[in-house]
Design a protein around this motif. Structure first.
Motif, PDB file in Angstrom:
ATOM      1  N   PHE A  77       0.849  -1.199   0.000  1.00  0.00           N
ATOM      2  CA  PHE A  77       0.000   0.000   0.000  1.00  0.00           C
ATOM      3  C   PHE A  77       0.885   1.250   0.000  1.00  0.00           C
ATOM      4  CE2 PHE A  77      -2.878   3.189   1.678  1.00  0.00           C
ATOM      5  CZ  PHE A  77      -4.111   2.837   1.134  1.00  0.00           C
ATOM      6  N   GLY A  78       1.920   1.226   0.840  1.00  0.00           N
ATOM      7  CA  GLY A  78       2.864   2.337   0.879  1.00  0.00           C
ATOM      8  C   GLY A  78       3.546   2.532  -0.469  1.00  0.00           C
ATOM      9  N   GLY A  79       3.883   1.427  -1.119  1.00  0.00           N
ATOM     10  CA  GLY A  79       4.510   1.505  -2.441  1.00  0.00           C
ATOM     11  C   GLY A  79       3.594   2.173  -3.457  1.00  0.00           C
ATOM     12  N   LEU A  80       2.308   1.822  -3.394  1.00  0.00           N
ATOM     13  CA  LEU A  80       1.345   2.438  -4.308  1.00  0.00           C
ATOM     14  C   LEU A  80       1.235   3.936  -4.046  1.00  0.00           C
ATOM     15  CD1 LEU A  80      -1.460  -0.296  -4.097  1.00  0.00           C
ATOM     16  CD2 LEU A  80       0.049   0.114  -6.036  1.00  0.00           C
ATOM     17  N   MET A  81       1.245   4.308  -2.762  1.00  0.00           N
ATOM     18  CA  MET A  81       1.168   5.730  -2.415  1.00  0.00           C
ATOM     19  C   MET A  81       2.419   6.471  -2.906  1.00  0.00           C
ATOM     20  SD  MET A  81      -1.655   6.406  -0.567  1.00  0.00           S
ATOM     21  CE  MET A  81      -1.327   7.710   0.611  1.00  0.00           C
ATOM     22  N   LEU A  82       3.577   5.835  -2.748  1.00  0.00           N
ATOM     23  CA  LEU A  82       4.821   6.464  -3.206  1.00  0.00           C
ATOM     24  C   LEU A  82       4.794   6.678  -4.713  1.00  0.00           C
ATOM     25  CD1 LEU A  82       7.570   4.591  -1.166  1.00  0.00           C
ATOM     26  CD2 LEU A  82       6.967   7.013  -1.039  1.00  0.00           C
ATOM     27  N   ARG A  83       4.297   5.678  -5.410  1.00  0.00           N
ATOM     28  CA  ARG A  83       4.217   5.778  -6.867  1.00  0.00           C
ATOM     29  C   ARG A  83       3.334   6.954  -7.267  1.00  0.00           C
ATOM     30  NH1 ARG A  83       0.150   6.186 -10.600  1.00  0.00           N
ATOM     31  NH2 ARG A  83       0.973   5.667 -12.630  1.00  0.00           N
ATOM     32  N   ASP A  84       2.165   7.050  -6.640  1.00  0.00           N
ATOM     33  CA  ASP A  84       1.250   8.139  -6.978  1.00  0.00           C
ATOM     34  C   ASP A  84       1.853   9.493  -6.612  1.00  0.00           C
ATOM     35  OD1 ASP A  84      -0.591   6.465  -8.061  1.00  0.00           O
ATOM     36  OD2 ASP A  84      -1.986   6.487  -6.375  1.00  0.00           O
ATOM     37  N   THR A  85       2.588   9.529  -5.494  1.00  0.00           N
ATOM     38  CA  THR A  85       3.227  10.784  -5.091  1.00  0.00           C
ATOM     39  C   THR A  85       4.264  11.209  -6.126  1.00  0.00           C
ATOM     40  OG1 THR A  85       2.983  10.072  -2.796  1.00  0.00           O
ATOM     41  CG2 THR A  85       4.432  11.945  -3.203  1.00  0.00           C
ATOM     42  N   ARG A  86       5.041  10.251  -6.580  1.00  0.00           N
ATOM     43  CA  ARG A  86       6.061  10.538  -7.593  1.00  0.00           C
ATOM     44  C   ARG A  86       5.421  11.122  -8.845  1.00  0.00           C
ATOM     45  NH1 ARG A  86       9.107  12.714  -9.740  1.00  0.00           N
ATOM     46  NH2 ARG A  86      10.883  12.117 -11.013  1.00  0.00           N
ATOM     47  N   VAL A  87       4.329  10.495  -9.278  1.00  0.00           N
ATOM     48  CA  VAL A  87       3.655  10.952 -10.496  1.00  0.00           C
ATOM     49  C   VAL A  87       3.079  12.349 -10.275  1.00  0.00           C
ATOM     50  CG1 VAL A  87       1.738  10.480 -12.076  1.00  0.00           C
ATOM     51  CG2 VAL A  87       3.185   8.608 -11.272  1.00  0.00           C
ATOM     52  N   LEU A  88       2.541  12.581  -9.074  1.00  0.00           N
ATOM     53  CA  LEU A  88       1.977  13.906  -8.778  1.00  0.00           C
ATOM     54  C   LEU A  88       3.072  14.973  -8.794  1.00  0.00           C
ATOM     55  CD1 LEU A  88      -0.391  15.670  -7.867  1.00  0.00           C
ATOM     56  CD2 LEU A  88       0.222  15.137  -5.511  1.00  0.00           C
ATOM     57  N   VAL A  89       4.217  14.667  -8.195  1.00  0.00           N
ATOM     58  CA  VAL A  89       5.312  15.636  -8.153  1.00  0.00           C
ATOM     59  C   VAL A  89       5.791  15.943  -9.572  1.00  0.00           C
ATOM     60  CG1 VAL A  89       7.718  15.957  -7.450  1.00  0.00           C
ATOM     61  CG2 VAL A  89       6.037  15.071  -5.816  1.00  0.00           C
ATOM     62  N   ARG A  90       5.886  14.900 -10.396  1.00  0.00           N
ATOM     63  CA  ARG A  90       6.333  15.129 -11.770  1.00  0.00           C
ATOM     64  C   ARG A  90       5.336  16.016 -12.511  1.00  0.00           C
ATOM     65  NH1 ARG A  90       7.570  10.069 -13.876  1.00  0.00           N
ATOM     66  NH2 ARG A  90       9.690  10.477 -13.226  1.00  0.00           N
TER      67      ARG A  90
END
Ligand SMILES: Nc1ncnc2c1ncn2[C@@H]1O[C@H](COP(=O)(O)OP(=O)(O)O)[C@@H](O)[C@H]1O
Ligand SMILES: [Mg+2]
Lengths: 313, 269
Positions: free
Chosen positions: B12-25
């Protein structure tokens, strides 16, 4: 040897509409460390079989276990043991190549440092380091497929599923991918590979199951399957004229096992009889013989013999 | 935590990190889509209209100016837009043409948690979007806005429920609406929701049009606007807290359930 994948009486009906019976009772056993080919035409049920084993498709009846884990009972646990390269490019378009690998590792519970190290290791191993920062949309089909394989094995699964991994690839990328798949065998990873290319199944697989219309027709080593054809030579005759009566004439030539109508002419299965070719040509000449192709039996021959139709059409 | 739970938490944390990365980009598009609607709304309704003498008074007897009435509504709309832009639109692509969701569906985590992650992350984006509205409503209007927080716990609960409802709405729309109908979804769902969501007027002001006042109660945005109104502009008429808290909770549960079920149907054959 123990089984890595065991499939028993597997039935899948898609609700539709219209309802489709994609699998009509499939039994298969794939041994640990084996490269297993599932060969069949479009619509045979290959993707559905892989889908059940990879928790993407729920079976209607029957059972499947992978590494001893029932696919329905505990999908999250099963997913730790499998890697999946699906039929389509499913790379995360919003992430770079390296991020595709990195976040995959995170999903599988590795720490940030472990994931970064594993991503870099895979990039090097798959010769993708210079594409690390590319987005998936910037990759050729062959490169994208390589990234997908790297991602699929990133969490070190015991079993790798490859669904039509070379469909649509150029010949060079195809060869490169074949090398990768052979590398999997050396690393002890069990591989279930689906394909509709008979040469691919033949070259890569320790054993092949031929599947058509949701049923497994035969399952054996490629060599044994080809022996089962009962002929050493296959002659493909292309005719300009009509083939009336020719099959019967050819069947009477000594050494000929079988002569059956085929696309644009006749297919002759024969023992490798000395002097066979001139007699066949002589008999076929009045029918406007245009071309003769002489070959050994292939898995395609096996498929044709079993189903009466070609693999690709 | 038991071992499987720990693994689910990591995934779940990995999914959140992925979405955060995409949002930052994609931060610039994120800011643009977040700020545009409230900026223009405040500019037209609370700057242009007062200057050209167009009267807009929803506050009734309370005498509040229109900018003050707008604040809670615009925050609510910003959150709902975020649920759609951050969850529904990408999800519709990932489930459809590109099938990108596959690697996340095949993560070692139950299917429903992948869907819940979308709700949670969409909700976080909703909170950020809602907060981004504040500076605008202070800086742009021609008349001063009168906003003060009477009860922080109420504000926090309302924002949490509203953001989760927005994320869940995004999940439900993204999984239920087919990609080819996404454009139509704006016309049929999003536009009516915002215009009939008590954004530009308090719910109580609808009193003279009784059928409309009752009818808009199916719209979750009404409870977000009213909840924020109660928390931020307590001087304006607003619904009783028990009503909007209950309705928001039900909306979160119902939309999450619908979204999780549809997500499963779209990802498991
Ligand atoms: N999601 C689905 N819904 C309905 N029918 C499907 C679905 N997926 C596959 N089928 C049907 O099931 C049969 C087997 O399909 P599939 O397993 O994809 O075959 P293959 O991979 O060998 O081409 C086909 O007739 C196909 O049309
Ligand atoms: Mg297929």
């Amino acid at each position: 040897m123990t089984a890595a994948i065991r499939i028993e009486g597997l039935v899948k009906e898609y609700a539709g509409p219209p309802p489709v019976r994609a699998l009509g009772g499939v039994d298969l056993e794939v041994m640990k460390g084996e490269v297993f080919g599932l060969l069949g035409p479009n619509g045979a049920g290959k993707t559905t079989t892989v889908g059940v084993c990879t928790t993407r498709v729920l079976p209607t009846a029957g059972r499947a276990t992978v590494e001893g884990i029932d696919v329905v009972a505990d999908p999250p646990r099963l997913r730790r043991s499998i890697g999946v390269v699906s039929q389509y490019n499913t790379l995360d378009r919003a992430c770079t190549v390296r991020e595709n690998l990195y976040y995959h590792c995170r999903y599988f519970g590795m720490t940030g440092a472990e994931s970064a190290a594993r991503a870099d290791e895979l990039l090097a191993q798959f010769q993708l380091t210079d594409r690390a920062r590319s987005l998936p949309t910037q990759l050729s089909g062959g490169l994208a497929q390589r990234v997908q394989v790297a991602r699929a094995i990133a969490h070190r699964p015991a079993v790798l599923f490859l669904d039509e991994p070379t469909a649509g690839l150029d010949p060079q990328s195809r060869l490169a991918l074949w090398d990768l798949i052979e590398g999997m065998r050396d690393r002890g990873i069990t591989v279930l590979l689906t394909t509709h290319y008979m040469d691919e199944a033949d070259r890569l697989s320790d054993r092949v199951a031929i599947i058509d219309a949701g049923r497994v027709l035969v399952c054996d080593t490629p060599a044994a399957l080809k022996r089962q054809v009962g002929a050493e030579t296959v002659l493909e005759l292309k005719l300009a004229g009509n083939a009336d009566g020719l099959a019967e004439t050819l069947a009477r030539i000594p050494g000929v096992r079988e002569a059956v109508p085929a696309e644009g002419g006749i297919r002759v299965m024969a023992a490798s009889g000395e002097g066979l070719l001139p007699r066949v040509v002589e008999a076929a000449a009045p029918h406007g013989l245009r071309d003769v192709a002489v070959s050994e039996p292939t898995l395609e021959t096996v498929f044709i013999q079993l189903t009466g139709k070609a693999l690709r059409d | 935590m038991t071992e499987p739970r720990r693994q689910y938490a990591r995934a779940f944390g990995g999914l959140m990190l992925r979405d955060t990365r995409v949002l930052v980009r994609n931060f610039a598009p994120f800011v643009t889509r977040t700020v545009m609607n409230p900026l223009l709304s405040v500019f037209v309704f609370a700057y242009v209209f007062p200057k050209i003498g167009q009267g807009m008074r929803g506050g009734g007897a309370s005498g509040a100016n229109f900018a003050t009435i707008l604040v809670p509504g615009l925050i609510a709309v910003a959150m709902v837009f975020q649920g759609i832009a951050a969850v529904a639109l990408p999800l519709s692509m990932e489930l459809g043409a590109t099938r990108e969701i596959e690697d996340r569906v095949l993560a070692p985590i139950p299917n429903w948690l992948v869907a819940v992650e979308k709700i949670v992350f969409g909700g976080i984006q909703g909170v950020v979007a809602g907060l981004a509205v504040f500076p605008l409503v202070y800086l742009v209007p021609a008349t001063p806005v009168d906003v003060h927080v009477e009860s922080w716990p109420l504000l926090i609960v309302v924002i949490a429920l509203a953001s989760l409802a927005s994320g869940a709405l995004g999940l439900a729309l993204g999984t239920i609406v087919r990609p080819q109908h996404i454009g139509l979804m704006f016309a049929i769902v999003v536009v009516p929701m915002t215009f009939l969501g008590c954004v530009y007027y308090p719910w109580a002001a609808l009193g003279p049009i009784r059928w409309l006042q009752i009818g808009v109660l199916v719209n979750p945005l009404v409870y977000m606007s009213e909840g924020l109104r109660a928390a931020l502009t307590p001087g304006l008429p607003h619904m009783p807290a028990a009503l909007f808290l209950l309705a928001l909770t039900l909306a979160v549960l119902a939309l999450s359930f619908a979204g999780v079920v549809a997500f499963r149907r779209r990802t498991i054959d």
